[in-house]
Design a protein around this motif. Structure first.
Motif, PDB file in Angstrom:
ATOM      1  N   UNK A  75       0.941  -1.221  -0.015  1.00 30.93           N
ATOM      2  CA  UNK A  75       0.112  -0.147   0.100  1.00 30.93           C
ATOM      3  C   UNK A  75       0.852   1.395   0.156  1.00 30.93           C
ATOM      4  N   UNK A  76       2.158   1.106   0.086  1.00 33.05           N
ATOM      5  CA  UNK A  76       3.181   2.327   0.196  1.00 33.05           C
ATOM      6  C   UNK A  76       4.223   2.113  -0.711  1.00 33.05           C
ATOM      7  N   UNK A  77       4.855   3.100  -1.155  1.00 30.75           N
ATOM      8  CA  UNK A  77       5.829   3.171  -2.205  1.00 30.75           C
ATOM      9  C   UNK A  77       7.219   2.358  -1.846  1.00 30.75           C
ATOM     10  N   UNK A  78       7.261   2.628  -0.451  1.00 30.52           N
ATOM     11  CA  UNK A  78       8.558   1.749   0.321  1.00 30.52           C
ATOM     12  C   UNK A  78       8.357   0.377   0.835  1.00 30.52           C
ATOM     13  N   UNK A 136       6.541  -0.238   3.403  1.00 31.69           N
ATOM     14  CA  UNK A 136       6.875  -0.403   4.819  1.00 31.69           C
ATOM     15  C   UNK A 136       5.661  -1.048   5.618  1.00 31.69           C
ATOM     16  N   UNK A 137       4.468  -1.202   5.003  1.00 29.99           N
ATOM     17  CA  UNK A 137       3.081  -1.645   5.477  1.00 29.99           C
ATOM     18  C   UNK A 137       3.108  -3.288   5.272  1.00 29.99           C
ATOM     19  N   UNK A 138       3.933  -3.805   4.348  1.00 27.90           N
ATOM     20  CA  UNK A 138       3.888  -5.151   4.375  1.00 27.90           C
ATOM     21  C   UNK A 138       4.268  -6.116   5.759  1.00 27.90           C
ATOM     22  N   UNK A 139       3.480  -7.191   5.633  1.00 29.15           N
ATOM     23  CA  UNK A 139       3.940  -8.334   6.816  1.00 29.15           C
ATOM     24  C   UNK A 139       5.483  -8.472   6.893  1.00 29.15           C
ATOM     25  N   UNK A 162       8.522  -8.721   3.733  1.00 32.95           N
ATOM     26  CA  UNK A 162       9.886  -8.045   4.108  1.00 32.95           C
ATOM     27  C   UNK A 162      10.955  -8.771   3.917  1.00 32.95           C
ATOM     28  N   UNK A 203      -0.330  -8.301   1.496  1.00 34.42           N
ATOM     29  CA  UNK A 203       1.120  -8.428   1.701  1.00 34.42           C
ATOM     30  C   UNK A 203       1.457  -9.554   2.783  1.00 34.42           C
ATOM     31  N   UNK A 204       0.633 -10.622   2.713  1.00 30.79           N
ATOM     32  CA  UNK A 204       0.883 -11.712   3.543  1.00 30.79           C
ATOM     33  C   UNK A 204       0.704 -12.937   2.586  1.00 30.79           C
ATOM     34  N   UNK A 242      -4.218  -9.939   5.414  1.00 29.64           N
ATOM     35  CA  UNK A 242      -3.811  -8.744   5.083  1.00 29.64           C
ATOM     36  C   UNK A 242      -4.904  -8.053   4.057  1.00 29.64           C
ATOM     37  N   UNK A 277      -9.601  -7.475   3.812  1.00 27.63           N
ATOM     38  CA  UNK A 277     -10.802  -7.983   4.384  1.00 27.63           C
ATOM     39  C   UNK A 277     -11.776  -8.999   3.722  1.00 27.63           C
ATOM     40  N   UNK A 335      -3.267  -4.984  11.252  1.00 24.70           N
ATOM     41  CA  UNK A 335      -2.116  -5.505  10.378  1.00 24.70           C
ATOM     42  C   UNK A 335      -1.154  -4.439   9.971  1.00 24.70           C
ATOM     43  N   UNK A 340       2.785  -3.966  11.240  1.00 23.60           N
ATOM     44  CA  UNK A 340       3.601  -4.048  10.349  1.00 23.60           C
ATOM     45  C   UNK A 340       4.427  -2.568  10.159  1.00 23.60           C
TER      46      UNK A 340
END
Lengths: 223, 223
Positions: free
Chosen positions: A89-92, A94-97, A101, A132-133, A139, A141, B144, B148
């Motif tokens: 959900x983010x460019x880098x 960081x929101x991933x599980x 990562x 992201x899982x 991750x 709904x 979630x 993260x």
């Protein structure tokens, strides 16, 4: 009362009823299914040339017409069609599980790698869920959505048979769905991995080929 | 060991540490905050002219500069900024939870009503989560994501104080977050409803004004 073990298979074996069924295409996208997608492109040269990649890409080619026919059959029967894609959900990212990562999976939002394959382009009113899982449920709904859509029977297919798809089968079963796995519409990196996965989840789901499901949907009561 | 009741308030009272904090603006959007949004526009004439609507719209106006200053302070301090909006994933809203279907809330994807208010326009890399339930956690992967992102302290504000915001406070507290409610940056339809809500959740969260939080963030260690 004494403990018992009395498995009941009949509900899971029931044919699809379109009004309470849905199909989810798992990770059928550019990132992992196209040679130009990052997951293929970034493989070390030895793996690029290896049998696992060759087999997987061949399986993807074999699955494409099956995915398309399943999508079409579901749409015609009024079965809800959903998709998950590996996408942050983010460019880098960081929101991933943590698993993603550590595994090094990152697909930025809006990137070409996030797109579902052209053979099954999502319709304008079909839901595409970024995940992201490994689990399609953790991750996204998805469970909440399926409940709201009145879904009881869930058809699963996509990539990778023994990874995200198998995880989805197990989770969906635990969450109370009657799961059908479209076996030949699932792709992985070797025949052995495919067979091992199907054998491992045989107690969690009904297993049918894509053609069998297309036929079943054609004969089903209208949604 | 005997049962006990020994409430500990000190962790919840700690000042924000930007590296492990996030703010979530709840339902600060066109749908409900603008006179041209469907929730305001579709009110029966009697309610359009009523005190509840007048009070709410006045509170929204009072909150706008507070929302903007909180957003800016968070960004400057490196606190993750997220937003929820009431928004369905399908054009007919079939994916909504039963509560939203019964309440008659439907904001199609891509509609103007789904947009966060201009006063706190989301940045290109900030996460905006569509929700179709009262709880911000039930229909979104917010929990979630926050895990993260390493978030431990969660600041909440937005609309409506005693509805979705209060629900979020309770859920976030249950999920283990140290919650701070930005009290004057929460809007509802009467002073009585505001005061009752803040009193009801006094045991679930630290309560501070937006100015107090902006000051606290300015003094915080850099993220």
């Amino acid at each position: 009362m004494a403990a018992y073990y009395r498995p009941q298979t009949s509900p899971r074996e029931a044919a699809l009823q379109p009004a309470s069924a849905a199909i989810c295409f798992i990770d059928v996208q550019v990132f992992n299914c196209c040679s130009t997608g990052a997951m293929q492109r970034d493989l070390p040269p030895a793996e690029q040339a290896g049998e696992a990649r060759r087999h997987f890409m061949q399986r993807v080619e074999e699955c494409k017409p099956l995915w398309a026919s399943l999508q079409q059959a579901c749409r015609s029967a009024g079965v809800e069609v959903l998709y998950t894609v590996i996408q942050s959900l983010t460019m880098d990212g960081r929101d991933r599980g943590r698993d993603y990562k550590l595994s090094g999976f990152h697909v930025p939002p809006g990137s070409r790698d996030a797109q579902v394959l052209d053979c099954i382009p999502p319709g304008p009113d079909e839901i595409v869920l970024p995940k992201t899982s490994s689990s399609v449920f953790l991750s996204t709904p998805l469970h909440y959505l399926l409940q709201n859509l009145g879904v009881r029977q869930l058809v699963l297919c996509g990539c990778v048979t023994d990874q995200c798809v198998e995880h989805a089968v197990r989770d969906a079963c635990d969450l109370g769905y009657l799961v059908t796995l479209a076996t030949d519409a699932c792709a992985t990196h070797s025949i052995q991995r495919q067979q091992a996965s199907l054998a491992a989840v045989v107690g969690y789901c009904r297993q049918r080929t894509a053609d069998q499901l297309v036929q079943e949907l054609a004969e089903a009561h209208p949604a």
